[in-house]
Design a protein around this motif. Structure first.
Motif, PDB file in Angstrom:
ATOM      1  N   GLY A 156      43.427  23.899   8.737  1.00 13.86           N
ATOM      2  CA  GLY A 156      42.546  23.710   9.881  1.00 13.86           C
ATOM      3  C   GLY A 156      43.282  23.451  11.180  1.00 13.86           C
ATOM      4  O   GLY A 156      42.854  23.884  12.246  1.00 13.86           O
ATOM      5  N   ALA A 157      44.408  22.739  11.121  1.00 16.01           N
ATOM      6  CA  ALA A 157      45.140  22.400  12.339  1.00 16.01           C
ATOM      7  C   ALA A 157      45.690  23.625  13.043  1.00 16.01           C
ATOM      8  O   ALA A 157      45.988  23.580  14.237  1.00 16.01           O
ATOM      9  N   GLY A 158      45.842  24.750  12.309  1.00 17.91           N
ATOM     10  CA  GLY A 158      46.322  25.964  12.952  1.00 17.91           C
ATOM     11  C   GLY A 158      45.368  26.475  14.009  1.00 17.91           C
ATOM     12  O   GLY A 158      45.775  27.027  15.024  1.00 17.91           O
ATOM     13  N   LEU A 159      44.076  26.297  13.789  1.00 17.38           N
ATOM     14  CA  LEU A 159      43.067  26.692  14.773  1.00 17.38           C
ATOM     15  C   LEU A 159      42.670  25.531  15.665  1.00 17.38           C
ATOM     16  O   LEU A 159      42.495  25.686  16.867  1.00 17.38           O
ATOM     17  N   ASP A 160      42.543  24.338  15.074  1.00 16.76           N
ATOM     18  CA  ASP A 160      42.082  23.167  15.809  1.00 16.76           C
ATOM     19  C   ASP A 160      42.984  21.983  15.478  1.00 16.76           C
ATOM     20  O   ASP A 160      42.839  21.353  14.422  1.00 16.76           O
ATOM     21  N   PRO A 161      43.949  21.659  16.345  1.00 24.01           N
ATOM     22  CA  PRO A 161      44.883  20.570  16.077  1.00 24.01           C
ATOM     23  C   PRO A 161      44.224  19.205  15.886  1.00 24.01           C
ATOM     24  O   PRO A 161      44.867  18.270  15.403  1.00 24.01           O
ATOM     25  N   ARG A 162      42.957  19.082  16.241  1.00 22.82           N
ATOM     26  CA  ARG A 162      42.262  17.803  16.042  1.00 22.82           C
ATOM     27  C   ARG A 162      41.978  17.545  14.565  1.00 22.82           C
ATOM     28  O   ARG A 162      41.511  16.468  14.208  1.00 22.82           O
ATOM     29  N   GLN A 163      42.277  18.516  13.704  1.00 21.77           N
ATOM     30  CA  GLN A 163      42.158  18.305  12.270  1.00 21.77           C
ATOM     31  C   GLN A 163      43.502  17.877  11.651  1.00 21.77           C
ATOM     32  O   GLN A 163      43.704  17.983  10.445  1.00 21.77           O
ATOM     33  N   PHE A 164      44.388  17.364  12.493  1.00 24.93           N
ATOM     34  CA  PHE A 164      45.656  16.799  12.031  1.00 24.93           C
ATOM     35  C   PHE A 164      45.764  15.368  12.541  1.00 24.93           C
ATOM     36  O   PHE A 164      45.474  15.094  13.710  1.00 24.93           O
ATOM     37  N   THR A 165      46.182  14.448  11.687  1.00 27.52           N
ATOM     38  CA  THR A 165      46.354  13.043  12.065  1.00 27.52           C
ATOM     39  C   THR A 165      47.678  12.541  11.508  1.00 27.52           C
ATOM     40  O   THR A 165      47.963  12.696  10.317  1.00 27.52           O
ATOM     41  N   TRP A 166      48.486  11.938  12.379  1.00 30.00           N
ATOM     42  CA  TRP A 166      49.772  11.367  11.961  1.00 30.00           C
ATOM     43  C   TRP A 166      49.689   9.839  12.037  1.00 30.00           C
ATOM     44  O   TRP A 166      49.287   9.291  13.058  1.00 30.00           O
ATOM     45  N   LEU A 167      50.035   9.184  10.944  1.00 30.25           N
ATOM     46  CA  LEU A 167      50.024   7.721  10.853  1.00 30.25           C
ATOM     47  C   LEU A 167      51.476   7.268  10.767  1.00 30.25           C
ATOM     48  O   LEU A 167      52.060   7.216   9.668  1.00 30.25           O
ATOM     49  N   PRO A 168      52.110   6.941  11.891  1.00 25.15           N
ATOM     50  CA  PRO A 168      53.558   6.676  11.885  1.00 25.15           C
ATOM     51  C   PRO A 168      53.960   5.456  11.060  1.00 25.15           C
ATOM     52  O   PRO A 168      55.017   5.473  10.417  1.00 25.15           O
ATOM     53  N   GLU A 169      53.148   4.400  11.069  1.00 19.97           N
ATOM     54  CA  GLU A 169      53.528   3.201  10.323  1.00 19.97           C
ATOM     55  C   GLU A 169      53.519   3.454   8.821  1.00 19.97           C
ATOM     56  O   GLU A 169      54.376   2.935   8.084  1.00 19.97           O
ATOM     57  N   GLN A 170      52.581   4.238   8.352  1.00 20.49           N
ATOM     58  CA  GLN A 170      52.507   4.551   6.919  1.00 20.49           C
ATOM     59  C   GLN A 170      53.348   5.764   6.550  1.00 20.49           C
ATOM     60  O   GLN A 170      53.492   6.062   5.362  1.00 20.49           O
ATOM     61  N   ARG A 171      53.870   6.496   7.548  1.00 21.66           N
ATOM     62  CA  ARG A 171      54.613   7.739   7.322  1.00 21.66           C
ATOM     63  C   ARG A 171      53.767   8.722   6.519  1.00 21.66           C
ATOM     64  O   ARG A 171      54.215   9.343   5.556  1.00 21.66           O
ATOM     65  N   ILE A 172      52.498   8.869   6.949  1.00 20.45           N
ATOM     66  CA  ILE A 172      51.547   9.747   6.273  1.00 20.45           C
ATOM     67  C   ILE A 172      50.945  10.709   7.294  1.00 20.45           C
ATOM     68  O   ILE A 172      50.535  10.299   8.388  1.00 20.45           O
ATOM     69  N   ALA A 173      50.876  11.974   6.925  1.00 16.69           N
ATOM     70  CA  ALA A 173      50.182  12.978   7.717  1.00 16.69           C
ATOM     71  C   ALA A 173      48.928  13.404   6.963  1.00 16.69           C
ATOM     72  O   ALA A 173      48.967  13.626   5.746  1.00 16.69           O
ATOM     73  N   LEU A 174      47.825  13.490   7.680  1.00 14.82           N
ATOM     74  CA  LEU A 174      46.553  13.916   7.103  1.00 14.82           C
ATOM     75  C   LEU A 174      46.146  15.217   7.774  1.00 14.82           C
ATOM     76  O   LEU A 174      46.096  15.304   9.003  1.00 14.82           O
ATOM     77  N   THR A 175      45.862  16.237   6.982  1.00 14.19           N
ATOM     78  CA  THR A 175      45.442  17.510   7.564  1.00 14.19           C
ATOM     79  C   THR A 175      44.372  18.144   6.682  1.00 14.19           C
ATOM     80  O   THR A 175      44.349  17.941   5.463  1.00 14.19           O
ATOM     81  N   VAL A 176      43.466  18.881   7.310  1.00 12.57           N
ATOM     82  CA  VAL A 176      42.343  19.497   6.606  1.00 12.57           C
ATOM     83  C   VAL A 176      42.749  20.894   6.147  1.00 12.57           C
ATOM     84  O   VAL A 176      43.303  21.683   6.925  1.00 12.57           O
ATOM     85  N   VAL A 177      42.471  21.184   4.883  1.00 11.70           N
ATOM     86  CA  VAL A 177      42.761  22.497   4.300  1.00 11.70           C
ATOM     87  C   VAL A 177      41.468  23.033   3.700  1.00 11.70           C
ATOM     88  O   VAL A 177      40.724  22.290   3.038  1.00 11.70           O
TER      89      VAL A 177
END
Length: 613
Positions: A530-551
């Motif tokens: 999803g982030a390829g079309l709409d980057p708002r479907q990507f979330t980076w959590l730096p403290e947890q070192r976790i990336a969340l993205t919609v597929v």
């Protein structure tokens, strides 16, 4: 000299309970003026001296485009609605001054392109208050407890006395306890701007609703000022079609007569038929650019009926906002794009692309400079401004070689002049993604393999290619993960260039002369990131070192997952959580809160998302 700012005061009405048939807001028509034209500092844009001259300029350009079947071929397409000493001492070569640390986090919960420039979205958060837009309703939630609690539901069609046009492009911004909600009509030709007071989120009130004839292509927040970019294309006219022996001649003459009878209300954004931008604030390009109007309307939600407006007489969806500049790139309209006002349109066509620069100061949007680049500018992500330098990634065109380039431009008086450039990026390939940092650009191109280029921009007059990495597939969206890591979300592909499914790749950019791919997660065949079309479907959590993205997967009966990518050194582990189905997958959001929790917003539900599984 610059274009003068004009403030249009529009009578405010409280829209709750207004009877059907009452005009929403009536604007003051700009009165013709006989004052001399405002002199612009170069000839790329011309300010006319009267409304009559402005209309004549539209008609003159339009007559060149009308034929026996109407505009062009007679078919009009409308949109339906982006070095350290330690490194040197360890033997790792890194360009002096080049840094990859440029944060893109935003307190409103939206993954944005620019720090301190918020973007409209279907979800916004402020402290313990979360707002989401859903099918013409604005829903307010308290997210301070164990579970999100619904506080209120505001039906925006009640405010208008009719169905709210909350279809494609329905998004909002949140500032100062007020929400500005943008809704597009189903044909994409009108935009409703609704301001909602949330001082008591359990009982919101609509304080203003204005319907403007014009399609919204972008909305940004600078401090307390909301800026909405409206696009008006060629007017819809009752054109004739050829009939009989002399049909083409008669039809052409009649169609040209219809163009001559147009008024400014056919060309400019209007409220109840009256233009919202004054004639002297519409700049006419000297370049051969698509005919139409692109208008920047600025408002403070605390006084939503007082607006300023500045326009350029061309139709363009390619615009970029920095903290103090607005850049509009001319080019062919990207037909078929409009379901998301912040998504990526298709590339424009043509050999040379003009760029118009405007300074942002409070609610003022003032023309300052313009120039042009040889090549095409695909989208807003292809532009970036830092320290007085505009950097642009351009694709091949009839005026360039078969390669891509990165250019730097600076304002020299009222001209945007080229300062430096790097060519020969991705020969015979197209740009798939660009990410800018203070003094670095990462550019990904693709045809069969995925070259990732690192370009040093620390000296704007002498940018240089530092290194490149060629791997299968390509990244459609790039996100920085601190000083040394970069994640790319896009498509996996075979060595002969056939795409197979979505992928997420982790890159090491410690040594920019030799970027490395550390790890890759490949998703199922025919999946889409999803982030390829709409980057708002990507979330980076730096403290947890976790990336969340919609597929998502499947063109019918779409299934949507949240991919939880946990980073550990140079590796990624992936956990897939099924969250949604059907068209609602496009509206899935993962919103980080100050508390460290993450809110999952799906089509019907708002809930806390477990990072632990």
């Amino acid at each position: 000299m610059s274009l003068r700012r004009t403030t249009t005061s529009i009578a405010a009405i409280t829209c709750l309970g207004v009877a059907a048939g009452v005009g929403y807001v009536v604007g003051d028509a700009p009165a013709p003026t006989t004052a001399p034209p405002i002199a612009l500092a170069n000839a790329d844009l011309t300010a006319v001296g009267s409304c009559e001259e402005l209309l004549d300029s539209y008609v003159e350009r339009a007559l060149e485009q009308v034929g026996p079947y109407g505009w062009g071929s007679g078919i009009i397409a409308f949109d339906s609605s982006g070095g350290s000493d330690a490194m040197e001492s360890s033997g790792i070569e890194r360009a002096a001054g080049v840094s990859t640390s440029r944060s893109t986090s935003n307190e409103s919960g939206t993954n944005v392109q620019e720090v301190d420039v918020d973007e409209s979205d279907v979800v916004k958060v402020a402290g313990s208050l979360l707002l989401r837009l859903r099918e013409g309703e604005l829903l307010a939630y308290d997210v301070s407890g164990d579970e999100p609690t619904l506080l209120s539901t505001t039906a925006l069609d009640d405010a208008l006395g009719a169905d709210w046009p909350g279809g494609p492009g329905g998004e909002l911004l949140l500032v100062g306890g007020r929400a500005v909600v943008l809704g597009s009509s189903s044909d994409g030709l009108e935009t409703t701007i609704t301001t909602v007071d949330l001082s008591d989120p359990t009982s919101p009130s609509v304080v203003d609703a204005t319907t403007v004839r014009g399609r919204v292509s972008a909305a940004r927040l600078h401090g307390d000022v909301v800026r909405v970019v409206l696009v008006n294309g060629l007017p819809e006219l009752d054109f004739s079609s050829p009939d009989g022996t002399f049909g083409q001649i008669r039809a052409r003459l009649r169609n040209r007569s219809l163009v001559r009878e147009t008024t400014l209300a056919d060309w400019l954004p209007t409220v109840d038929g009256e233009p919202v931008v004054a004639c002297e604030d519409v700049a006419v390009p000297d370049d051969e650019v698509p005919l139409g109007t692109t208008t920047v309307v600025a408002l403070d939600p605390a006084a939503p009926t007082d607006r300023t407006a500045t326009a350029v007489a061309t139709e363009s969806d390619t615009s970029y906002f920095s903290t103090d500049r607005f850049y509009l790139a001319g080019g062919a309209p990207a037909w078929g794009w409009g379901d998301c006002m912040n998504c990526r349109p298709g590339p424009s066509t043509g050999g040379t692309t003009p760029i118009y620069a405007f300074a942002l100061d409070g609610a003022d949007t003032t023309y300052v400079a313009s120039g042009e680049v040889e090549g095409t500018i695909a989208d807003r992500w292809s532009m970036d401004a830092v320290g007085g330098s505009l950097r642009v990634a351009v694709g091949a065109s009839s005026e360039t070689g078969n390669f891509n380039s990165v250019l730097t431009l600076r304002e020299d008086g009222a001209d945007l002049v080229e300062e430096g450039r790097v060519d020969q990026l991705g020969v015979d390939e197209e740009i798939k993604s660009v990410r800018w940092f203070d003094d670095l650009a990462i550019v990904v191109t693709f045809r069969q393999t995925d070259p990732l280029y690192a370009i040093d921009l620390s000296d704007a007059a002498a940018p240089r290619l530092l290194g490149e990495l060629k791997i299968p597939g390509f990244s459609e969206y790039l996100h920085p993960l601190g000083e040394q890591r970069l994640i790319g979300v896009g498509q996996d592909a075979s060595l002969d260039g056939v795409t197979r499914g979505a992928q997420a790749a982790l890159f090491d950019v410690t040594d920019l002369t030799a970027p490395r791919q550390l790890d890759v997660v490949r998703y199922p065949a025919q999946s889409q990131a999803g982030a390829g079309l709409d980057p708002r479907q990507f979330t980076w959590l730096p403290e947890q070192r976790i990336a969340l993205t919609v597929v998502s997967q499947g063109w019918t009966g779409t299934t949507g997952w949240v991919s939880v990518l946990s980073l550990d050194g140079g590796t990624m582990s992936n956990r897939m959580v099924e969250v949604e189905h059907g068209s609602d997958v496009a509206d899935v959001r993962l919103v980080p809160l100050a508390s460290g929790q993450v809110v999952l917003v799906t089509g019907e539900d708002v809930s806390f998302f477990s990072l632990a599984g």
